[in-house]
Scaffold this active site. Structure first.
Site, mmCIF file in Angstrom:
data_model
loop_
_atom_site.group_PDB
_atom_site.id
_atom_site.type_symbol
_atom_site.label_atom_id
_atom_site.label_comp_id
_atom_site.label_asym_id
_atom_site.label_seq_id
_atom_site.Cartn_x
_atom_site.Cartn_y
_atom_site.Cartn_z
ATOM 1 N N ALA A 1 9.726 -51.383 57.145
ATOM 2 C CA ALA A 1 8.937 -50.159 57.311
ATOM 3 C C ALA A 1 9.689 -49.115 58.123
ATOM 4 O O ALA A 1 9.101 -48.353 58.879
ATOM 5 C CB ALA A 1 7.608 -50.495 57.979
ATOM 6 N N ARG B 1 9.212 -38.625 50.400
ATOM 7 C CA ARG B 1 8.537 -38.218 49.172
ATOM 8 C C ARG B 1 7.059 -37.921 49.366
ATOM 9 O O ARG B 1 6.410 -37.361 48.493
ATOM 10 C CB ARG B 1 8.738 -39.287 48.086
ATOM 11 C CG ARG B 1 10.132 -39.260 47.499
ATOM 12 C CD ARG B 1 10.422 -40.511 46.674
ATOM 13 N NE ARG B 1 10.717 -41.674 47.516
ATOM 14 C CZ ARG B 1 11.079 -42.864 47.032
ATOM 15 N NH1 ARG B 1 11.159 -43.048 45.728
ATOM 16 N NH2 ARG B 1 11.346 -43.864 47.849
#
Ligand code: UD1
Ligand code: CA
Length: 445
Positions: free
Chosen positions: A12, A18
């Site tokens: 993570a 994005r």
């Protein structure tokens, strides 16, 4: 199941560019909890020997949001440093585990991605079990397994390469695919499991010679296959449980999938949800059997609703809202940090904030608890069997005794305490002296 020691790594550390949001992607909310918390829960449910979480971008924010959960599961949190790819992240995770345990660690490593929150326990168990299955009858077992699927839209995902007979060859990241490879419908979900000793042998072989200049974890499989090591791809039937969230449209799709699971759990326990499509119920909500949830209702996390209640249409239950057995709220009623006692009703156009309302009390249409004075929040306490007339405003702190009544449009001022059984009316509200008058024209719930 599983005899060998078992470690789970959750990756993570990425930026999540994005999503075009400023917060770390893994903290984006899904049904009342950060995306990463769903992954962490899926990991914890497998009861591994250890969980290691790899963070970097937004590490402080992630630890602030999830630190308590990390401690609960005794997670090892590692800073990846500048993220150089999923292969790099796994290598950092392994190093950190070995550092902590003071020597080489053994067994299997299951890799989960912080941006893939929908995974089920069953799918992960299959992935892990694959490493223990003898395939050729000679007792040799796979050294790695991975989960693949054929989603409707494979855009952005690594493609699974197979030979003419369908044997697995490796993974090609989309950005490195040629035209023909882009047409491959089968993709990598990211979920995979390795024997740690094999993993350690192959990680140093990764290179950054690819379109993104990263150490791809996904290159390991092809390298292993080339050396005739057994890699077991498992095709999942259900593309929804493996979906990754890279963009906000995928976040809303993921939310809906989790929402359907939450609805299903409540329906299964005897909660009637008339129109799931317009009903938001977050994670961690308790609803008693026999309760009806009517359309266009939002119920946030931690709310507790007893048995045989009615909520909605168009109700909004926020943090700390509690409905005891048989309580009812209706159109445009919002509750926050408030309790409605057994059988109490607030059916129309009402705000109850920081309020306690006793059993069987009727809260008339348009009642407002004015809980905020611009600096602090204050409580309103209303007793049992009271009757709050339509359009009453109660400026908190204030108390309304058992069986007391306010007239329509009453303004109960700050620090008022209406004694048991009294009728108060007017602006500001004062005890009503006349008997048998119009004082109690409350909206009947
Ligand atoms: C990855 C897979 C791709 C797969 C897809 C499924 C690789 C190289 N590609 O692509 O085959 O189809 O997932 O969703 O693995 N991360 C780190 N450190 C890093 C890089 C990434 O911790 O250095 C974390 C990210 O925060 C994210 C996860 O790993 O949670 C996946 O990274 P991401 O960049 O989203 O990979 P994809 O391009 O989606
Ligand atoms: Ca991703």
């Amino acid at each position: 199941m599983g005899s060998r020691p078992f470690t789970i790594a959750i990756l993570a550390a990425g930026m999540g560019t994005r999503t075009r949001r400023s917060e770390p992607k893994v903290l984006l909310p899904l049904c009342g909890r950060p995306m990463l918390e769903w992954v962490l829960d899926a990991a914890a449910r497998l009861e591994p020997d250890r969980i290691v979480v790899v963070l970097h971008h937004g590490k402080g924010a992630v630890e602030a949001a999830l630190g308590e959960r990390f401690r609960e599961f005794d997670c090892l949190v590692v800073d990846q440093g500048e993220p150089k790819g999923t292969g790099h992240a796994v290598s950092r995770a392994l190093d950190a585990c070995e550092e902590r345990s003071g020597g080489p660690i053994e067994g299997d490593l299951l890799v989960l991605y912080g941006d893939s929150p929908l995974i089920t326990r069953e799918a992960l168990l299959d992935l892990r079990a694959a490493l223990e299955e003898s395939l050729d009858g000679n007792g040799s077992t796979p050294e790695a397994s991975l989960l693949t699927c054929e989603p409707e839209d494979p855009a952005g995902l690594g493609r699974i390469l197979r030979d003419d007979e369908g044997w697995f060859l490796g993974i090609r990241e989309e950005k490195d695919c040629n035209e023909e490879e882009l047409r491959i419908p089968e993709v990598n979900t990211g979920f995979c499991c390795f024997r740690i000793e094999t993993l350690k042998r192959y990680l140093p072989l990764l290179s950054t010679k690819n379109e993104q200049g990263e150490y791809y974890l996904t290159d390991l499989f092809g390298l292993m296959v080339r050396d005739d090591r057994i890699v077991m791809p498992i095709v999942t039937e259900d593309p929804t449980e493996v979906m990754g969230v890279n963009r906000l449209d995928q976040l809303s799709q993921a939310r809906w999938i989790l929402q359907e699971r939450i609805h299903w759990e409540h329906l299964d326990r005897g909660v009637l949800i008339e129109d799931p499509a317009t009903t938001v119920i977050e994670h961690g909500v308790e609803i008693g059997e026999g309760t009806k949830i009517l359309p266009f209702t939002v119920i946030r996390k931690g709310v507790r609703i007893g048995r045989n209640c009615e909520v909605g249409p168009f109700s909004h239950l926020r943090v700390g809202a509690v409905l005891e057995e048989g309580a009812e709220i209706g159109n445009f009623v919002e509750m926050k940090k408030s309790t409605l006692g057994p059988g109490a009703k607030a059916k129309h156009l009402t705000y109850l904030g920081d309020a306690t309302i006793g059993g069987k009390t009727n809260v008339g249409a348009g009642t407002i608890t004015a809980n905020y004075d611009g600096r602090a929040k204050h409580r309103t306490e209303i007793g049992d069997g009271a009757f709050i007339g339509s359009g009453t405003i109660i400026v908190a702190p204030a108390k309304v005794g058992n069986g007391a009544l306010t007239g329509a449009g009453a303004l109960v001022t700050r620090n008022s305490e209406i004694p048991e059984g009294e009728v108060w009316v007017g602006i500001p509200a004062r005890p009503h002296r006349k008997s048998g008058s119009e004082a109690g024209e409350g909206g009947k719930a």
